[in-house]
Scaffold this active site. Structure first.
Site, PDB file in Angstrom:
ATOM      1  N   GLY A  10     -38.188  -9.459  41.583  1.00 18.57           N
ATOM      2  CA  GLY A  10     -38.538 -10.677  40.845  1.00 18.57           C
ATOM      3  C   GLY A  10     -38.665 -11.870  41.765  1.00 18.57           C
ATOM      4  O   GLY A  10     -38.395 -13.008  41.382  1.00 18.57           O
ATOM      5  N   GLY A  13     -40.407 -15.062  40.667  1.00 14.67           N
ATOM      6  CA  GLY A  13     -39.967 -15.708  39.433  1.00 14.67           C
ATOM      7  C   GLY A  13     -39.301 -17.048  39.677  1.00 14.67           C
ATOM      8  O   GLY A  13     -39.319 -17.588  40.789  1.00 14.67           O
ATOM      9  N   GLN A  14     -38.686 -17.564  38.613  1.00 13.64           N
ATOM     10  CA  GLN A  14     -38.129 -18.928  38.654  1.00 13.64           C
ATOM     11  C   GLN A  14     -37.026 -19.049  39.710  1.00 13.64           C
ATOM     12  O   GLN A  14     -36.965 -20.038  40.438  1.00 13.64           O
ATOM     13  CB  GLN A  14     -37.574 -19.275  37.266  1.00 13.64           C
ATOM     14  CG  GLN A  14     -37.223 -20.737  37.112  1.00 13.64           C
ATOM     15  CD  GLN A  14     -36.368 -21.004  35.872  1.00 13.64           C
ATOM     16  OE1 GLN A  14     -36.061 -20.090  35.107  1.00 13.64           O
ATOM     17  NE2 GLN A  14     -35.976 -22.237  35.682  1.00 13.64           N
ATOM     18  N   ASP A  34     -42.300  -7.816  43.863  1.00 13.48           N
ATOM     19  CA  ASP A  34     -42.704  -8.453  42.604  1.00 13.48           C
ATOM     20  C   ASP A  34     -44.038  -7.865  42.163  1.00 13.48           C
ATOM     21  O   ASP A  34     -44.843  -7.429  42.993  1.00 13.48           O
ATOM     22  CB  ASP A  34     -42.848  -9.976  42.802  1.00 13.48           C
ATOM     23  CG  ASP A  34     -42.740 -10.746  41.497  1.00 13.48           C
ATOM     24  OD1 ASP A  34     -41.761 -11.485  41.322  1.00 13.48           O
ATOM     25  OD2 ASP A  34     -43.631 -10.597  40.630  1.00 13.48           O
ATOM     26  N   ASP A  52     -43.795  -2.437  40.959  1.00 12.02           N
ATOM     27  CA  ASP A  52     -43.327  -2.479  39.574  1.00 12.02           C
ATOM     28  C   ASP A  52     -41.987  -1.754  39.510  1.00 12.02           C
ATOM     29  O   ASP A  52     -41.910  -0.557  39.789  1.00 12.02           O
ATOM     30  CB  ASP A  52     -44.380  -1.772  38.709  1.00 12.02           C
ATOM     31  CG  ASP A  52     -44.072  -1.863  37.227  1.00 12.02           C
ATOM     32  OD1 ASP A  52     -42.896  -2.062  36.873  1.00 12.02           O
ATOM     33  OD2 ASP A  52     -45.020  -1.707  36.438  1.00 12.02           O
ATOM     34  N   ILE A  53     -40.923  -2.469  39.132  1.00 13.85           N
ATOM     35  CA  ILE A  53     -39.595  -1.836  39.131  1.00 13.85           C
ATOM     36  C   ILE A  53     -39.483  -0.732  38.081  1.00 13.85           C
ATOM     37  O   ILE A  53     -38.551   0.057  38.124  1.00 13.85           O
ATOM     38  CB  ILE A  53     -38.426  -2.841  38.959  1.00 13.85           C
ATOM     39  CG1 ILE A  53     -38.520  -3.608  37.642  1.00 13.85           C
ATOM     40  CG2 ILE A  53     -38.321  -3.769  40.147  1.00 13.85           C
ATOM     41  CD1 ILE A  53     -37.232  -4.332  37.283  1.00 13.85           C
ATOM     42  N   TYR A 141     -32.994  -9.004  25.102  1.00 11.47           N
ATOM     43  CA  TYR A 141     -32.662  -9.434  26.459  1.00 11.47           C
ATOM     44  C   TYR A 141     -31.156  -9.332  26.698  1.00 11.47           C
ATOM     45  O   TYR A 141     -30.701  -8.766  27.696  1.00 11.47           O
ATOM     46  CB  TYR A 141     -33.145 -10.881  26.642  1.00 11.47           C
ATOM     47  CG  TYR A 141     -32.711 -11.567  27.911  1.00 11.47           C
ATOM     48  CD1 TYR A 141     -33.104 -11.089  29.161  1.00 11.47           C
ATOM     49  CD2 TYR A 141     -31.933 -12.727  27.861  1.00 11.47           C
ATOM     50  CE1 TYR A 141     -32.713 -11.755  30.317  1.00 11.47           C
ATOM     51  CE2 TYR A 141     -31.548 -13.379  29.008  1.00 11.47           C
ATOM     52  CZ  TYR A 141     -31.941 -12.897  30.233  1.00 11.47           C
ATOM     53  OH  TYR A 141     -31.561 -13.553  31.377  1.00 11.47           O
ATOM     54  N   LYS A 145     -29.019  -6.855  29.257  1.00  8.78           N
ATOM     55  CA  LYS A 145     -28.225  -7.427  30.357  1.00  8.78           C
ATOM     56  C   LYS A 145     -26.789  -6.903  30.328  1.00  8.78           C
ATOM     57  O   LYS A 145     -26.181  -6.670  31.373  1.00  8.78           O
ATOM     58  CB  LYS A 145     -28.267  -8.956  30.297  1.00  8.78           C
ATOM     59  CG  LYS A 145     -29.568  -9.555  30.838  1.00  8.78           C
ATOM     60  CD  LYS A 145     -29.663  -9.364  32.356  1.00  8.78           C
ATOM     61  CE  LYS A 145     -30.944  -9.925  32.925  1.00  8.78           C
ATOM     62  NZ  LYS A 145     -30.985  -9.866  34.399  1.00  8.78           N
TER      63      LYS A 145
HETATM   64  N1  SER Z   1     -32.508 -18.570  30.535  1.00  4.96           N
HETATM   65  C1  SER Z   1     -32.371 -17.314  29.862  1.00  4.96           C
HETATM   66  C2  SER Z   1     -33.187 -17.253  28.653  1.00  4.96           C
HETATM   67  O1  SER Z   1     -33.358 -18.278  28.037  1.00  4.96           O
HETATM   68  C3  SER Z   1     -30.946 -17.064  29.520  1.00  4.96           C
HETATM   69  O2  SER Z   1     -30.408 -16.266  30.501  1.00  4.96           O
HETATM   70  O3  SER Z   1     -33.600 -16.212  28.274  1.00  4.96           O
END
Ligand code: SER
Length: 318
Positions: A10, A13-14, A34, A52-53, A141, A145
Site C-alpha cells: 500500500g 496510499g495515504q 502497490d 496485487d496482494i 473493514y 482488521k
Molecule cells: N480511517 C479509517 C476509516 O475511516 C479508520 O481506520 O476507515
C-alpha cells in the site's frame, strides 16, 4: 537503529506516500509494493513494484527476491469503500493479509508490522476504550482488521514471526483521502482550501479519535524499532486527540478566512462513526515503548495549512 530492508504494501496510499521519504531519509532500503503505478512523489531511491496482494505469487516473488527484514503492511480497503464493495474488502484485507503472512513465513521475514484501527472496536464500550476489550466491529473493514490482528498473533506463536502493530485513529494529512469514514476531517482542510467549501457527511457532534500523520508515522517506526522485551502485547492503541467535527470545522475556519463548512449527515456513514470509540486509552503504548503524541488539533492545523496549500498548488491538483 541500523538501516534495514523494508517492504511496504500500500505504498501509494495515504500513509505510504508520506512514509516513503522518511524511510529513505533514515537510510532504509525500501521496496514499495502497490497496485498503482509509481507516483511522482516516490523518492528515486525506492524500488517500486506494481503488484496485487491478493495474488500470492506476486507477493511471494517480491518477498523472495527483496528479502526484507520487515514488512509494513499498509494495504487495505477502508471502511466507507468497504461497505460499498464488501467482497473486495474481504479479498484485499483477508486474503491479501494472509498472503503477506505466508510470504513472511516462507521467506523468513523477521517482523511484520500491522496497521489496525479504531474500526476494530464496536459500539457500547466504556470510554476511553482500552486495548484489551471485546472486539465486536460492525463493518466489513473492522472485522477484517480484527482477523488480521488475530492472524498475526497466530503466525507469531506458531512460526516465530515478530508481529506488532498499532490501532490508528482517523489519520489527517495533506493528502488524498483513502476511502475512510474518518475522511470528513481531511476534506474540511483540503476541500475547504481547494473549493472554499465542504459539506461534511457527519453531524457536528460526531467524535472519533484522530491523529496527524507525522505522529502516526513516528509511532509506527518507534514501535517497530522497540526492543521486543519491552512489549507486553502485539497490538497497541495509540491516541492524540478526539475533537468533534464542529471543533475541527472551527479550527479550519480560524485558518482559512471565509471558508464555508456545513454538515449534511449521511445516515450510513454516521452510523459507522457512532459505532467507533469517542476516545482511546493508549496508556499501554505510553508505558511499554514510550509513545507520546506531539500534535493536538491546533498544532496539527497550524502545520497542515501550508502543506495543503502546497498540495493544491501542484499542477496535477489545480
Ligand atoms: N480511517 C479509517 C476509516 O475511516 C479508520 O481506520 O476507515
Amino acid at each position: 537503529m541500523a538501516a534495514m530492508k523494508i517492504l511496504l504494501t500500500g505504498a501509494g496510499g495515504q500513509i505510504g506516500t508520506d512514509m516513503l521519504p522518511i524511510l529513505v531519509a533514515r537510510g532504509d532500503e525500501v521496496l514499495a509494493f502497490d497496485l498503482a503505478p509509481r507516483p511522482d512523489t516516490c523518492p528515486p531511491e525506492v524500488e517500486w513494484v506494481r503488484g496485487d496482494i491478493t495474488y500470492a505469487e506476486e507477493v511471494n516473488t517480491a518477498v523472495e527476491r527483496f528479502q526484507p527484514d520487515r514488512i509494513f503492511h499498509l494495504a487495505a480497503i477502508l471502511s466507507a469503500v468497504g461497505e460499498g464493495v464488501p467482497h473486495r474488502a474481504w479479498r484485499v484485507n483477508m486474503d491479501g493479509t494472509y498472503n503477506i503472512f505466508e510470504a513472511a513465513r516462507l521467506f523468513d521475514v523477521e517482523q511484520v508490522f500491522y496497521t489496525s484501527t479504531i474500526a476494530a472496536f464496536g459500539p457500547g464500550l466504556d470510554q476511553p476504550v482500552g486495548d484489551q476489550v471485546s472486539l465486536r466491529p460492525t463493518t466489513m473493514y473492522g472485522l477484517t482488521k480484527v482477523a488480521g490482528e488475530l492472524l498475526g498473533e497466530y503466525y507469531e506463536q506458531k512460526f516465530g514471526i515478530d508481529f506488532r502493530g498499532v490501532r490508528f485513529p482517523g489519520l489527517i494529512n495533506a493528502g488524498i483521502p483513502g476511502g475512510g469514514t474518518s475522511d470528513y476531517a481531511l476534506f474540511m482542510f483540503v476541500d475547504g482550501m481547494r473549493e472554499g467549501r465542504y459539506a461534511a457527511f457527519c453531524t457536528p457532534e460526531a467524535m472519533i479519535p484522530f491523529m496527524y500523520m507525522p505522529d502516526a508515522i513516528r509511532a509506527t517506526l518507534e514501535l517497530s524499532d522497540a526492543p521486543k522485551e519491552k512489549l507486553t502485547q502485539s497490538i497497541y492503541n495509540i491516541a492524540a486527540m478526539s475533537p468533534t467535527a464542529a471543533e475541527i470545522a472551527d479550527a479550519v475556519r480560524a485558518r482559512i478566512p471565509g471558508v464555508e463548512l456545513t454538515f449534511e449527515p449521511n445516515e450510513a456513514l454516521q452510523a459507522i462513526l457512532d459505532s467507533w470509540p469517542d476516545a482511546l486509552d493508549d496508556s499501554r503504548a505510553r508505558a511499554d515503548w514510550g509513545w507520546n503524541h506531539e500534535f493536538d488539533l491546533d498544532g496539527m492545523s497550524d502545520d497542515l495549512i501550508p502543506k495543503v496549500r502546497a498540495l493544491i498548488d501542484e499542477p496535477q491538483h489545480a
